[in-house]
Design an enzyme around this catalytic site. Sequence first.
Site, PDB file in Angstrom:
ATOM      1  N   ARG A 187       0.854  -1.179   0.000  1.00 18.08           N
ATOM      2  CA  ARG A 187       0.000   0.000   0.000  1.00 18.08           C
ATOM      3  C   ARG A 187       0.894   1.234   0.000  1.00 18.08           C
ATOM      4  NH1 ARG A 187      -1.979  -3.526   4.040  1.00 18.08           N
ATOM      5  NH2 ARG A 187      -4.067  -4.368   3.601  1.00 18.08           N
ATOM      6  N   LYS A 189      -2.443  -1.509   8.098  1.00 15.18           N
ATOM      7  CA  LYS A 189      -3.767  -1.830   8.626  1.00 15.18           C
ATOM      8  C   LYS A 189      -3.712  -2.778   9.815  1.00 15.18           C
ATOM      9  CE  LYS A 189      -6.791  -0.781   4.763  1.00 15.18           C
ATOM     10  NZ  LYS A 189      -7.965  -1.222   3.986  1.00 15.18           N
ATOM     11  N   HIS A 236      -2.297   1.934  -5.637  1.00 14.88           N
ATOM     12  CA  HIS A 236      -3.082   0.714  -5.465  1.00 14.88           C
ATOM     13  C   HIS A 236      -3.210  -0.069  -6.771  1.00 14.88           C
ATOM     14  CE1 HIS A 236      -4.936  -0.828  -1.839  1.00 14.88           C
ATOM     15  NE2 HIS A 236      -5.849  -1.429  -2.579  1.00 14.88           N
ATOM     16  N   ARG A 289      -0.625  -2.595  -6.668  1.00 13.80           N
ATOM     17  CA  ARG A 289      -0.983  -3.644  -5.705  1.00 13.80           C
ATOM     18  C   ARG A 289      -1.923  -4.663  -6.366  1.00 13.80           C
ATOM     19  NH1 ARG A 289      -1.162  -4.690  -0.193  1.00 13.80           N
ATOM     20  NH2 ARG A 289      -3.168  -5.304   0.694  1.00 13.80           N
ATOM     21  N   HIS A 331      -3.349  -9.120   4.177  1.00  6.45           N
ATOM     22  CA  HIS A 331      -4.777  -9.129   4.475  1.00  6.45           C
ATOM     23  C   HIS A 331      -5.042  -9.843   5.793  1.00  6.45           C
ATOM     24  CE1 HIS A 331      -6.065  -8.607  -0.011  1.00  6.45           C
ATOM     25  NE2 HIS A 331      -5.781  -7.468   0.576  1.00  6.45           N
ATOM     26  N   TYR A 372      -9.738 -11.192  -6.224  1.00  4.76           N
ATOM     27  CA  TYR A 372      -8.806 -11.530  -7.298  1.00  4.76           C
ATOM     28  C   TYR A 372      -9.118 -12.887  -7.913  1.00  4.76           C
ATOM     29  CZ  TYR A 372      -6.384  -7.707  -5.053  1.00  4.76           C
ATOM     30  OH  TYR A 372      -6.088  -6.488  -4.507  1.00  4.76           O
TER      31      TYR A 372
END
Length: 419
Positions: free
Chosen positions: A269, A294, A364, A367, A390, A399
């Site tokens: 990110r 995150k 992004h 990414r 994640h 995806y």
Amino acid sequence: MFEFNQIFRRADAVQRHLAAPLVRSRLKYLAHRAERGAKPSTLRGIAALQVKVIHYLELGEEGTVSRSEIEAAAQRWASEDPKRRSGDPHLAQRNFVSNATGWLRFLGRLEVPAESAHMHAAEVAEFVKYMRQERGWSEATIRDRRRRADDFLRRFCTRTGTLADVTTATIDRALNEKNARTGRVRCRTTIRTHADSLRSFFRFAENRGWCRPGLAAAIVAPRVYRDVTLPVGPSKDELLRLLSTTEGDHSADLRDRALLLTLSAYGLRAGEACGLRLDNIDWQAETLHVRRSKTGRTDLFPLSRRVGDAIARYLYEARQRTDVREIFLTLTAPIRPLSATAISSVVRSRLKRCGIDCPRRGAHALRHAFAQRLLDEGFSMQEIGDCLGHRSLDSTAMYAKVDLTGLRQVAHFDLEGLV
């Protein structure tokens, strides 16, 4: 101690600046700008404008100055100073305002208009404490939810004594205004994010007994259908074209090549890339430590030789000599770490330069391209999620819809083949 003779060669110029008022304040700011990487020519221009600022603002040793006063002084200076008549007066005014505000802000003498307060700052502070200490959310998430709560309370709750006066009609009105504020209908995901933030705050408020029971559950957001969009990153051929725009020897090319390769090779990110520090690279062990913005965890990656070479060349040939520890810095003074917004701007500019047209144009996009590349190479959903940082497979599932049947297990993870 910074002195005028460090930027002025002529003795009469040094004496002229020493004779002007507020010598110590001016030198202190010039030293600050020099430490941030400003060139001598830039410092000479700042020093000259400082004298003009003192004169046109009638600046003394004390007191604050508002931005409107600075703008009025800039207009008078641009119209009265003979040297300004031959140039662009609007550009001259902007330069005057920029330098004056920077100097006065540094001195703590710029009058900053107080942001319209709301009556529930204490409740928001408790909410922030809860998010940080009990939920363990990232600082980016905390800032975003705090900003959205403050905006709502400031705009719609200034006349209410308690949160108990807030109704579902109040929140619906806020969401409708948010949807139409820019004169266009915002995407459903944006409004849903805003609604989710308000729901989180009012759920917390309900638990504290501050608002009506059931208020949080009544906040209705637009429905966003699962997997409604495809990943929107550039293809492998487009990535090669993108990297080809950085093959020069200019400082911008060296920095941007290192940055684009890092984003492409690890799917970071923008906030994770701007947080990379010099001590995150272990050159001897050939590893890279990445702190996830995150989850807050730190992941360890093998340092790709191609990425490592690009970063090393940038560090030795283009990066400013500074005490700042972040890897990716601005190219001009003031020298500071690139922000997440600036990193996305670099990607967007490079994509535009080589004519790559994709729905996402910021960091992004790379990414997304990274995740799709892993999928095409046969990595499992769990492995892709781990690489992307994640929390759950739900974040990775978008995806898989491109080539779900193409997923297969692989035994080894080799970043070298990805860029």
